[in-house]
Every structure is written in structure tokens, then in C-alpha cells.
Motif scaffolding. Structure first.
Motif, short mmCIF file in Angstrom:
data_model
loop_
_atom_site.label_atom_id
_atom_site.label_comp_id
_atom_site.label_asym_id
_atom_site.label_seq_id
_atom_site.Cartn_x
_atom_site.Cartn_y
_atom_site.Cartn_z
N LYS A 160 1.53 6.71 -6.92
CA LYS A 160 0.44 7.60 -7.33
C LYS A 160 0.82 9.06 -7.16
N ARG A 179 0.84 -1.21 0.00
CA ARG A 179 0.00 0.00 0.00
C ARG A 179 0.87 1.25 0.00
N SER A 226 0.86 3.96 -2.98
CA SER A 226 0.55 5.36 -2.66
C SER A 226 1.66 6.29 -3.15
#
Length: 435
Positions: free
Chosen positions: A431, A424, A428
Motif C-alpha cells: 500500500k 499484514r 502494508s
């Protein structure tokens, strides 16, 4: 028509034998740590296997509707052992500790259902990417391989010596299982587990390593009892433990479903519908059953994918038939006494061969990940932490709160959760870099 029915029945028998062989060790071990006598142990096995049979039916009819057998949750197994050690300290008697555990199953069941209804289960499914599934499968295999091998050579504790004759018998069973699993004759590969267990049982009888069957006389049918250890009680420590265990069991359930879905797509060209929410509600119902019948909480077993891959039985009909057979057998004391003496090394040897399929599946999962560099980093850290925890003695965590020690002492769950968190983080960061 008759041929299809026979195939369903024989397949059901094989499922029933596999369910018994892969699940019977947990209730026997728990009965031992709580000092139950032979009669109490037999009844505890009966209640646990009865609940597992019911749990399989509930999932097949109203839950995830996949051929995944339910087994005693390893997390609950660990909690039972922890609470057995608290007898005489936090609980006056073993029955008091078991009463608290019985209540914990009911709490966990209610939490499963609430989390499913709230919609959180559906959001959590996206966390189980190919990388996380690979990490989970490898940790599961690494955690269980030692147990399988120790069981195959007759080593139960640190002071035990390797039994050479037992090892040779187990090795022969492993070879036969591999041969039947990969046999060119379809019916041999389809019923490889049943054939291998039958061969192993006969072999161990011939070499004198199988116990004699003592059929119970008198009572033909015996129904499992309800709330054996008394009415449900409130226990704040058990409530906290149940919350943690439920969240981890949801992760375990999702991984098992994800693994089976992947197998069905890759090997059988079957794309099952998304029924994660229904599967969670069914798991909640099954935990409620476990509490009512004073048994061990069930969880979908990832090893079912190895079994389906080995036997080529992806249909639900034999699975449902097997569940009905298990439920029926638990009600007949004489049949239970037969399965109670199944040589443990035979069960370990057959399961060892089945789990070898899981290694192949794990690497197929990794191949499906497009971001390979990120995948390697995530899996490396998850595996190192998970395997590292497996080498830390559980006694070293005895001073920690029970809920914390239950989580940290389980390398499978901790490593998987770490892999999820790290992935994760990377996603993240990627992104933000694009933005």
C-alpha cells in the motif's frame, strides 16, 4: 415426508458417532493425567460430551448456524496437562488445579462475549485470507497426522512397539472409508463415516482387538453435576492464561468458520450469511457451560468441513438431530459405556481418511489467492515456524510462564499467527509503495 425424516435421523446418528469418535480421546487423556479412577473418568467423559452436544445446538440455533461440530479445544487440553504437572507444586491437590481450570472456562466465556459485543471479532475476520487459511489447514493436518498414525498402530508412548495386527485392521478401515466416501451410490457416500465405523468395530471384535461392553446396571438416567470441583475461585495465573487462550481460540473459531464457508460456496453453491459475531457470543456461552459443568472448553472443529465434504450433508437438520442424540446419550449410563469402548484405532483410521479431504481444501484455498508470489512467501514462513515448533519438546518450555509456554508449544496457532503478521506486513508495504 417419511423418507426425509429417515434421512435426517440416520444423518443425525452419523453426526453423533462422528462427534463421539473425534472427541472422546481428550477427556480420557485428561482423566488419565489427573489420576481419575474409572467412575470419575466416566463422569468426566459424560460432562464433556454433554457440553459438546449443547455447544453444537447453541451454535446451530443462535451462533454461526453452520454444520460445524464442537470438540474439546486442543489449547485447553494442553493447559489441563500443564496444570496436572503443577499438582503438588502450585496446587495442593488435583482437585484444586481442576477448580482453577473450571474457573478459567468461565473467564474465557465472559471474554468471548465481551470481544464480540465490542465489535473486535468482526474486524479480526479480515485477517483470515486464503493464504492464512491454507497455512492453518496444512499445519492442522501436519500436526494431527502423526497422532492418527500412532493411534492406528497402537503406539501411545516412546517405548511401545507397533502392533502388526492392529495396523492391518486400521489399514482395512482406511481403505473401506475411502471406498465408501467416493462410492457412486449416493446413500453409501452420505453415510460413509457411520458405515466405516460399524465395519471397523466388527472387524476389531473379530480379531480380538475390541474391549467387551460392560453395561452399567441400576441407574437408567444420570444428569451431569454442576461445579464438581467447588465454587469458582480467583486465580491470577489462570486469568492471564484464559486471556491468551481466548484470543487464540477466536483465531481457531474464525479459521473453522472460514473453511466451512469456503466448502459450502465451492461444493454446494451455498453462500452463508456472516454470523461471526453471533458465533463468538455462542462460543462464550458454550465456555460458560463448560465451566458450570466442570468440562473441557469447546471450539468449532475444522475437520467438520472434511466430514461434510465426504458425506455431502450440508444441511443443518441432521446436524441438529445429531446434537440432540449426543445430549440424550450422555444422560444414559449404559449407552455411554458402549461408546467408551469404541476401539481408538477405528476412530483414528476413519478420521485419517476424512482429513485427507482437508489437504484438497487447503490447496483450493491457495488457488483462490490472486497475489500468488506473496502467498508462497507467507505460507512458507508460517509453515516452517509452525512445523518447527511441533518438533520442540514441550519439556524445553517448562521454565517459561504458563501462558507463554501454552502459546509457543502449539505450532498450529503460532504458525497461523506468524502468517497473519507477515501477510499484514506485506500488504502494508504494498500500500505504501502504491502511495
Amino acid at each position: 415426508m417419511r423418507g426425509a425424516l429417515m434421512k435426517t435421523v440416520v444423518g443425525g446418528v452419523q453426526w453423533a458417532v462422528f462427534l463421539f469418535a473425534s472427541s472422546i480421546a481428550a477427556p480420557i487423556a485428561i482423566a488419565h493425567v489427573f489420576g481419575m479412577d474409572a467412575a470419575e473418568t466416566g463422569l468426566f467423559i459424560q460432562r464433556t460430551m454433554f457440553v459438546l452436544g449443547i455447544a453444537c445446538l447453541v451454535q446451530a440455533i443462535a451462533g454461526h448456524r453452520l454444520p460445524i461440530n464442537e470438540g474439546p479445544a486442543g489449547l485447553w487440553w494442553g493447559i489441563f496437562v500443564v496444570y496436572a504437572g503443577m499438582v503438588g507444586i502450585a496446587y495442593p491437590t488435583g482437585e484444586d488445579a481442576l477448580q482453577a481450570l473450571q474457573s478459567g472456562m468461565l473467564i474465557s466465556g465472559a471474554l468471548f462475549i465481551l470481544l464480540a459485543i465490542s465489535g473486535l471479532i468482526t474486524k479480526m475476520k479480515d485477517l483470515f485470507t486464503p493464504t492464512v487459511t491454507f497455512t492453518y489447514l496444512m499445519l492442522l493436518i501436519l500436526q494431527l497426522s502423526g497422532t492418527f498414525l500412532k493411534g492406528m498402530v497402537g503406539v501411545e508412548s516412546a517405548g511401545d512397539k507397533i502392533d502388526g495386527l492392529l495396523f492391518l485392521g486400521s489399514f482395512a478401515v482406511v481403505i473401506v472409508t475411502f471406498i465408501t466416501m467416493n462410492h457412486i451410490v449416493s446413500w453409501v457416500s452420505r453415510y460413509s463415516v457411520l458405515l466405516s465405523i460399524g465395519f471397523g468395530w466388527i472387524l476389531f471384535m473379530l480379531i480380538g482387538k475390541a474391549e467387551n461392553v460392560n453395561l452399567q446396571s441400576g441407574q437408567w438416567v444420570r444428569l451431569p453435576e454442576l461445579f464438581v470441583y467447588g465454587k469458582p475461585v480467583w486465580d491470577s495465573g489462570m486469568f492471564i492464561t484464559a486471556v491468551f487462550i481466548t484470543l487464540l481460540l477466536i483465531a481457531n473459531m474464525m479459521a473453522s468458520i472460514r473453511v466451512m464457508e469456503s466448502l459450502l460456496k465451492q461444493s454446494f453453491s451455498i453462500t452463508p450469511p456472516d454470523r461471526m459475531k453471533q458465533g463468538s457470543i455462542a462460543s462464550g456461552i458454550n465456555h460458560l457451560f463448560a465451566g458450570v459443568f466442570s468440562a473441557i472448553g469447546p471450539v468449532p472443529i475444522s475437520g467438520a468441513a472434511g466430514f461434510v465434504g465426504a458425506t455431502r450433508m450440508a444441511s443443518l437438520k441432521p446436524f441438529i438431530a445429531g446434537s440432540v442424540i449426543v445430549i440424550s446419550m450422555t444422560l444414559i449410563p449404559s449407552i455411554m459405556s458402549v461408546f467408551a469402548v469404541l476401539p481408538a484405532p477405528v476412530a483414528y483410521a476413519v478420521t485419517f481418511a476424512i482429513f485427507s479431504k482437508m489437504v484438497e481444501m487447503a490447496f483450493h484455498e491457495l488457488d483462490a489467492e490472486p497475489k500468488r508470489d506473496r502467498s508462497y512467501k507467507v505460507a512458507a514462513i508460517g509453515l516452517m515456524i509452525g512445523v518447527g515448533i511441533m518438533f520442540i519438546p514441550q519439556e524445553s518450555m517448562s521454565e517459561l510462564p504458563h501462558a507463554v509456554s501454552a502459546v509457543l508449544s502449539n505450532g498450529l496457532i503460532t504458525g497461523t499467527v506468524i502468517a497473519i503478521l507477515i501477510e499484514r506486513f506485506y500488504i502494508s508495504r504494498e500500500k505504501h509503495a502504491v502511495e
